[in-house]
Design an enzyme around this catalytic site. Structure first.
Site, mmCIF file in Angstrom:
data_model
loop_
_atom_site.group_PDB
_atom_site.id
_atom_site.type_symbol
_atom_site.label_atom_id
_atom_site.label_comp_id
_atom_site.label_asym_id
_atom_site.label_seq_id
_atom_site.Cartn_x
_atom_site.Cartn_y
_atom_site.Cartn_z
ATOM 1 C CG HIS A 1 -5.413 47.534 5.819
ATOM 2 N ND1 HIS A 1 -4.690 46.261 6.486
ATOM 3 C CD2 HIS A 1 -5.885 47.082 4.377
ATOM 4 C CE1 HIS A 1 -5.741 45.315 5.145
ATOM 5 N NE2 HIS A 1 -6.443 45.974 4.652
ATOM 6 C CG ASP B 1 -3.645 46.982 9.701
ATOM 7 O OD1 ASP B 1 -4.809 47.423 9.296
ATOM 8 O OD2 ASP B 1 -3.076 46.819 8.745
ATOM 9 C CB CYS C 1 -5.726 43.271 1.808
ATOM 10 S SG CYS C 1 -7.136 44.428 2.458
#
Length: 248
Positions: free
Chosen positions: A212, A180, A123
């Site tokens: 994600h 995502d 991330c």
């Protein structure tokens, strides 16, 4: 490699009298090993990301997990809006200085091959892994679903990974799910275009049906097949570029 052969401890990688905490996991073996700097997601150092460091140690790497919030207190992450604020508040230059400090720490560590350093991030940590690919000492960079482009440039976010492609010196492995919401096909196409334009070494792995944070087993977004596939690919890539080995 059995769990009991892994040494784990908190260390201070700070310089010039400034404290910076990091979590070190390494195999208890003789000789020097390649090392991987681990950049966590915005949640910082938790059980999940410690497990990642331990898994790297089990695979034969020294793993150094940076606390991206040190020396400040961890931010309020109680809802999506506050998470976004926490990400925007992170100072990229400060975090990348911490990466430089981690490099210096590992280069001086008795268990580490100083010429075999990589970086891995998730991330926001994946974004930092890409930005750190400009660091000469970093030989390989692996990013899991890190933001490639910023909506705007700020004092905290002056340069995005897309802005930095020309300066990359490390080969890149980038993992992303095709669901995502933060990294769309247009962004990936631009990333690919720039990597090819500047003749950079990279591999892009896209996982069907994954969104994600698909590697993070404590979240609803976790997708076990995609997560395991991405991890296998990560070990292959790290071992090739840091160890010269072609197999997991």
């Amino acid at each position: 490699m059995a769990t009991e052969t892994i040494a784990m401890d908190w260390v201070d990688i700070g310089t010039n009298g400034e404290s910076r905490l990091a979590y070190l996991a390494r195999p208890v073996v003789t000789g020097r090993l390649p090392a991987v700097i681990v950049m966590p997601a915005i949640h910082g150092i938790n059980t999940y990301i410690k497990d990642v460091a331990i898994d790297l140690a089990k695979a034969g790497f020294v793993a150094l997990l940076i606390d991206i919030h040190s020396p400040e207190q961890e931010p309020d992450l109680s809802n999506a809006e506050k998470i976004q604020i926490a990400v925007e508040t992170l100072d990229d230059r400060k975090v990348l200085k911490d990466v430089d400090a981690a490099v210096r720490y590992l280069e001086q560590h008795a268990a580490v091959r100083a010429d075999r350093l990589g970086i891995l991030g998730f991330c926001v940590g994946g974004t930092y892994a890409l930005l750190a690919a400009r660091t000469p000492a970093i030989r390989v960079s692996v990013g899991f679903y890190g933001l490639l482009e910023y909506q705007s440039r700020t004092d905290n976010k002056p340069v995005s990974p897309l802005d930095s492609v020309a300066q990359f010196t490390a080969p890149i492995l980038f993992h992303v799910g095709d669901k995502d919401p933060w990294i769309d096909s247009k962004m990936l196409a631009e990333f690919t275009k720039r990597m090819q334009q500047h003749q950079k070494s990279y591999e892009l792995c896209i996982y069907r049906g994954a969104g994600h944070a698909f590697h993070e087993h404590f979240r609803d977004a976790y997708r076990p097949i995609a997560a395991q596939s991405a991890w296998n690919n990560t070990l292959i890539y790290l071992r090739w570029h840091l160890c010269g080995k072609r197999t997991v």
